[in-house]
Design an enzyme around this catalytic site. Structure first.
Site, PDB file in Angstrom:
ATOM      1  N   LYS A  39      23.839  63.075 -16.485  1.00  0.00           N
ATOM      2  CA  LYS A  39      25.026  63.516 -17.206  1.00  0.00           C
ATOM      3  C   LYS A  39      24.702  64.061 -18.597  1.00  0.00           C
ATOM      4  O   LYS A  39      23.692  63.702 -19.196  1.00  0.00           O
ATOM      5  CB  LYS A  39      25.997  62.339 -17.365  1.00  0.00           C
ATOM      6  N   GLU A  73      20.361  71.381 -10.301  1.00  0.00           N
ATOM      7  CA  GLU A  73      21.465  72.351 -10.316  1.00  0.00           C
ATOM      8  C   GLU A  73      22.623  71.742 -11.106  1.00  0.00           C
ATOM      9  O   GLU A  73      22.615  70.537 -11.361  1.00  0.00           O
ATOM     10  CB  GLU A  73      21.887  72.655  -8.869  1.00  0.00           C
ATOM     11  N   CYS A  97      66.627  61.024 -22.252  1.00  0.00           N
ATOM     12  CA  CYS A  97      67.724  60.568 -23.093  1.00  0.00           C
ATOM     13  C   CYS A  97      68.985  61.200 -22.521  1.00  0.00           C
ATOM     14  O   CYS A  97      69.033  62.408 -22.302  1.00  0.00           O
ATOM     15  CB  CYS A  97      67.498  61.043 -24.527  1.00  0.00           C
ATOM     16  N   CYS A 147      72.210  64.109 -29.023  1.00  0.00           N
ATOM     17  CA  CYS A 147      70.973  63.538 -29.545  1.00  0.00           C
ATOM     18  C   CYS A 147      70.354  64.556 -30.500  1.00  0.00           C
ATOM     19  O   CYS A 147      70.013  65.668 -30.095  1.00  0.00           O
ATOM     20  CB  CYS A 147      70.002  63.245 -28.407  1.00  0.00           C
ATOM     21  N   LYS A 154      26.099  70.051 -12.219  1.00  0.00           N
ATOM     22  CA  LYS A 154      27.060  69.145 -11.601  1.00  0.00           C
ATOM     23  C   LYS A 154      28.446  69.673 -11.966  1.00  0.00           C
ATOM     24  O   LYS A 154      28.884  69.567 -13.115  1.00  0.00           O
ATOM     25  CB  LYS A 154      26.863  67.723 -12.108  1.00  0.00           C
ATOM     26  N   TYR A 213      26.813  73.075  -2.009  1.00  0.00           N
ATOM     27  CA  TYR A 213      25.516  72.538  -2.419  1.00  0.00           C
ATOM     28  C   TYR A 213      24.828  71.619  -1.415  1.00  0.00           C
ATOM     29  O   TYR A 213      23.835  70.997  -1.746  1.00  0.00           O
ATOM     30  CB  TYR A 213      25.626  71.838  -3.781  1.00  0.00           C
TER      31      TYR A 213
HETATM   32  S1  IVH Z   1      25.352  66.214  -4.328  1.00  0.00           S
HETATM   33  C1  IVH Z   1      24.714  63.069  -1.248  1.00  0.00           C
HETATM   34  N1  IVH Z   1      25.485  68.268  -5.967  1.00  0.00           N
HETATM   35  O1  IVH Z   1      29.503  64.973  -8.119  1.00  0.00           O
HETATM   36  C2  IVH Z   1      24.912  64.181  -2.189  1.00  0.00           C
HETATM   37  N2  IVH Z   1      27.250  66.683  -5.997  1.00  0.00           N
HETATM   38  O2  IVH Z   1      29.375  62.120  -8.989  1.00  0.00           O
HETATM   39  C3  IVH Z   1      26.155  64.027  -2.946  1.00  0.00           C
HETATM   40  N3  IVH Z   1      29.047  67.220  -7.565  1.00  0.00           N
HETATM   41  O3  IVH Z   1      31.065  63.466  -5.391  1.00  0.00           O
HETATM   42  C4  IVH Z   1      26.579  65.076  -3.822  1.00  0.00           C
HETATM   43  N4  IVH Z   1      28.178  69.101  -8.320  1.00  0.00           N
HETATM   44  O4  IVH Z   1      31.686  65.862  -5.890  1.00  0.00           O
HETATM   45  C5  IVH Z   1      26.071  67.135  -5.528  1.00  0.00           C
HETATM   46  N5  IVH Z   1      25.504  70.153  -7.356  1.00  0.00           N
HETATM   47  C6  IVH Z   1      26.094  69.034  -6.900  1.00  0.00           C
HETATM   48  C7  IVH Z   1      27.325  68.596  -7.405  1.00  0.00           C
HETATM   49  C8  IVH Z   1      27.873  67.407  -6.924  1.00  0.00           C
HETATM   50  C9  IVH Z   1      29.200  68.266  -8.396  1.00  0.00           C
HETATM   51  C10 IVH Z   1      29.991  66.100  -7.468  1.00  0.00           C
HETATM   52  C11 IVH Z   1      30.307  65.651  -6.071  1.00  0.00           C
HETATM   53  C12 IVH Z   1      30.064  64.173  -6.061  1.00  0.00           C
HETATM   54  C13 IVH Z   1      30.050  63.832  -7.500  1.00  0.00           C
HETATM   55  C14 IVH Z   1      29.198  62.616  -7.718  1.00  0.00           C
END
Ligand code: IVH
Length: 692
Positions: A337, A136, A447, A453, A138, A249
């Site tokens: 990433k 999914e 300033c 100025c 991030k 999530y």
């Molecule tokens: S799972 C133990 N799912 O990414 C599970 N995190 O770099 C932990 N984040 O701190 C998180 N989208 O704030 C998960 N679909 C997603 C996410 C997600 C964004 C963020 C979250 C976490 C950070 C980690």
């Protein structure tokens, strides 16, 4: 006096209390359902007008019966009094972070490691071919913990250090995509602790930055910072003004048994009414994960919000548990990433620029570098604290990033072992442009030279002449620079003393252009109060606040005479704007310039005068609506009345000027007759609007 039975004296509706309660409940359920369809499902079933009508009916009933208001009513998403501080709160379970990988090799290695470790943990009974991953987006925001008890949202907290976060319950309540109640018919658990990401859409982020810079404040560097700033407000009304969205999530804990897989976990969350990632896939092989990543990265720029990768999670929860976690991240998930929109370059110099209001801003001059298709050669360092915090010095290697439309910023310093570094950056004691002493206010340096100025004077003049202010055609940056540098203009009023003889020797001027500029300056002598206020360039006062002031005070003299408390009593004017206004008008120099401007023929049109000339025929008139309207939603009718200067009230009194009776008008009609208030039909109301 009144013949009404006693139990009805507190209200003016014909309904009995149980009836009102039933209607209120029905309206709340209906509104919640439409909120869910609109904000979570993206599939509205009714028009905005229809929605407004439901909302207004509920607000009216709650106004008439304040004792029926409950904290989970859709009307209560804003309105908690400001907090003194954000309380610390311990998370139900630690909120872990994710390890991240950037390339395909690393994902393949993750898959291999997972298979090896699971095989070892579970031995023979485990068929590693059966491993599924759920992937999914991030989301690039900040994560929060949400607690629902008996289906009601009771607490929300930021991640903080992972164990202890800040209680932001009241602020989260303002998010329309966050249900205050779970879907009761979907049988949610009696206790649910979920994890979600809060973020801001790019268009909302850009609009927010525009509003902020218009007020003369510093823009947010990226949507993530803006979201974090909005969520961590002490005053939830500010959060409500900065649209945030949320996607859920993870189930961190729940009463009863947890769903067996992450995929089903998301489906449950969705059934209970929470927004979940719509774009997601269950993958049987790691190659599918890689494909999902590539597909998602390809559409990344078309999404209305920022994502910085995809999250890959082992689907089965029992296998997640078998793999366990390290101190700060799970072994069963990774962040995969995207190629960063950040690039590495060198700081060639740090210079300090002086803005229109005198703020000194450190600016890094960079070795030019391409970041996501844009060449970047300078980046703002915001203020001295930021430079110190990031410890940026001349000659350093840094990572620059670009988010949305904003000025690029330095994300961080890249530490190179053994490098020789220059001395730490220091803000100058004297203004780099005029040499005046530098004053400090918190993290900001100013300033003290004001319009002595040249940098500030130039900025002030350019702003005064700009389109949204006095709109003086032909008075651009280049002309302003010459007028200031040649000492021909020392303050705003000097503009109105300029002569053709003075202009002719300037670069770019001939007889005709000099005449045109003088004519434009002359034309600007007739100016509305609102534009004049914008033109003065008072800190925190942009177009919107100028309009509010003009409407409320009517004349410049009334504004000059007002004090901080009077300013603060105006809706939309907070303590900071009030203080800024007071200090501007108390300053002798500013008053003198205004006096001279007037003496030189500047005529400021008073707002009240202008607005009453035919444009505000409903000024001072109060309307009450009863019954259903055919041609308008209640919201629309209200807007029209307000546009013409009138007010709409929910209850009737002798002060009411008109009662507009629609279909099935109810007891307000009888009451209006008793009080002798003019009653008009919807058609008559329509022609009142059209007469204007
Ligand atoms: S799972 C133990 N799912 O990414 C599970 N995190 O770099 C932990 N984040 O701190 C998180 N989208 O704030 C998960 N679909 C997603 C996410 C997600 C964004 C963020 C979250 C976490 C950070 C980690």
């Amino acid at each position: 006096m009144t013949h009404q039975p006693r139990h009805l004296t507190d209200s003016q509706t014909p309904q009995s209390r149980p009836d009102v309660q039933t209607r209120v409940d029905a309206l709340r359920n209906e509104i919640r359902r439409h909120d869910y369809l609109y904000y979570v499902k993206n599939r509205p079933e009714i028009s905005d007008q229809e929605y407004d009508r439901l909302f207004r009916e509920l607000t009216d009933l709650e106004t008439a019966h304040p004792d029926l208001i409950t904290p989970d009513s859709p009307t209560q998403r804003v309105g908690a009094p400001p907090l003194a501080e954000l309380k610390k709160t311990q998370h139900v379970r630690p909120m872990l972070s994710l390890d991240s990988v950037a390339g395909m090799e690393d994902v393949l290695a993750f898959d291999k490691r997972v298979r090896r470790e699971l095989g070892r943990e579970l031995g023979q009974e485990m068929d590693t071919a059966a491993i599924h991953y759920t992937v999914e987006p991030k989301y690039d925001g900040l994560s929060v913990e949400l607690i629902y008890e008996n289906g009601i949202f009771t607490r929300g907290a930021t991640r903080g250090d992972g164990t202890i976060g800040e209680d932001v319950t009241v602020n989260l309540r303002t998010l329309r995509s966050l249900p205050l109640q779970l879907q009761a018919d979907a049988d949610p658990p009696s206790r649910l602790v979920a994890r979600a990401e809060v973020y801001m859409r790019l268009d909302d982020f850009q609009a927010l930055n525009r509003r902020i810079t218009e007020r003369g404040e510093e823009a947010f560097a990226n949507p993530r910072n803006a979201a974090s700033g909005a969520l961590r407000q002490l005053d939830s009304r500010i959060t409500a003004e900065r649209p945030l969205v949320i996607t859920c999530y993870e189930i961190m804990a729940q009463s009863g048994t947890l769903p067996p897989t992450h995929w089903e976990e998301l489906e449950c969350l969705s059934r209970w009414g929470l927004p979940v990632p719509l774009h997601r896939r269950r993958c049987a092989r790691i190659e599918e994960v890689i494909a999902f990543h590539a597909e998602t990265e390809a559409v990344r720029d078309q999404l209305p919000f920022e994502i910085d990768g995809v999250v890959v999670k082992i689907d089965r929860r029992d296998w997640q548990e078998a793999l366990g976690e390290k101190s700060r991240s799970p072994r069963w998930a990774i962040a995969y990433k995207f190629t960063p929109r950040k690039e590495i370059t060198q700081v060639q110099d740090i210079v300090v620029s002086v803005g229109r209001t005198g703020t000194l801003t450190p600016l890094a001059l960079l070795k030019p570098v391409d970041v996501g298709g844009v060449t970047i050669s300078r980046a703002t360092l915001h203020n001295a604290d930021e430079v110190a915090r990031k410890d940026i010095r001349v000659g350093d290697t840094v990572r620059v990033e670009r988010a949305g439309d904003v000025i690029p910023a330095i994300a961080e310093r890249v530490i190179i072992p053994g490098e020789q570094r220059a001395a730490p950056f220091r803000m100058p004691d004297r203004c780099p442009v005029c040499g005046s002493a530098v004053a400090r206010e918190g993290a900001y340096y100013y300033c003290s030279g004001q319009t002595a100025c040249p940098a500030q004077l130039k900025g002030e003049l350019e702003h005064f002449a700009s389109k949204g202010a006095l709109n003086i055609d032909g008075l651009g940056k280049k002309t302003v620079a010459q007028l200031v540098e040649k000492g021909m203009v020392r303050d705003l009023a000097d503009l109105y003393t300029l002569t053709k003889e003075q202009l002719l020797p300037l670069e770019g001027f001939a007889d005709r252009s000099a005449s045109l500029l003088l004519e434009a300056i002359d034309r600007s002598k007739q100016v509305s109060l609102e534009r004049f206020l914008v033109g003065l360039g008072i800190r925190q006062v942009g177009q919107h606040i100028a309009r509010v002031l003009a409407r409320r005070f009517g004349t410049l003299d009334a504004i000059i005479a007002a004090d901080r408390d009077t300013f603060e009593s105006v809706h939309e004017i907070g303590p900071e704007i009030a203080a800024s206004l007071e200090s501007f008008f108390r300053e002798e120099r500013n008053r003198q310039v205004i006096e001279r401007l007037r003496a030189l023929g500047l005529q400021i049109t008073a707002a009240a005068q202008r607005e009453s000339q035919g444009q505000r025929p409903f000024e001072g008139k109060t309307f009450v609506f009863t019954g259903g309207l055919k041609g308008f939603s209640r919201e629309e009718a209200r807007r029209r009345v307000e546009q013409l200067g009138g007010r709409v009230a929910s209850s009737l009194s002798k002060q009411t000027d008109y009662v507009v009776a629609g279909m099935d008008p109810g007891s307000k009609l009888d009451q209006a007759k008793r009080l002798g208030v003019t009653v008009v039909t919807e058609e008559e109301f329509g022609s009142l609007l059209n007469q204007t």
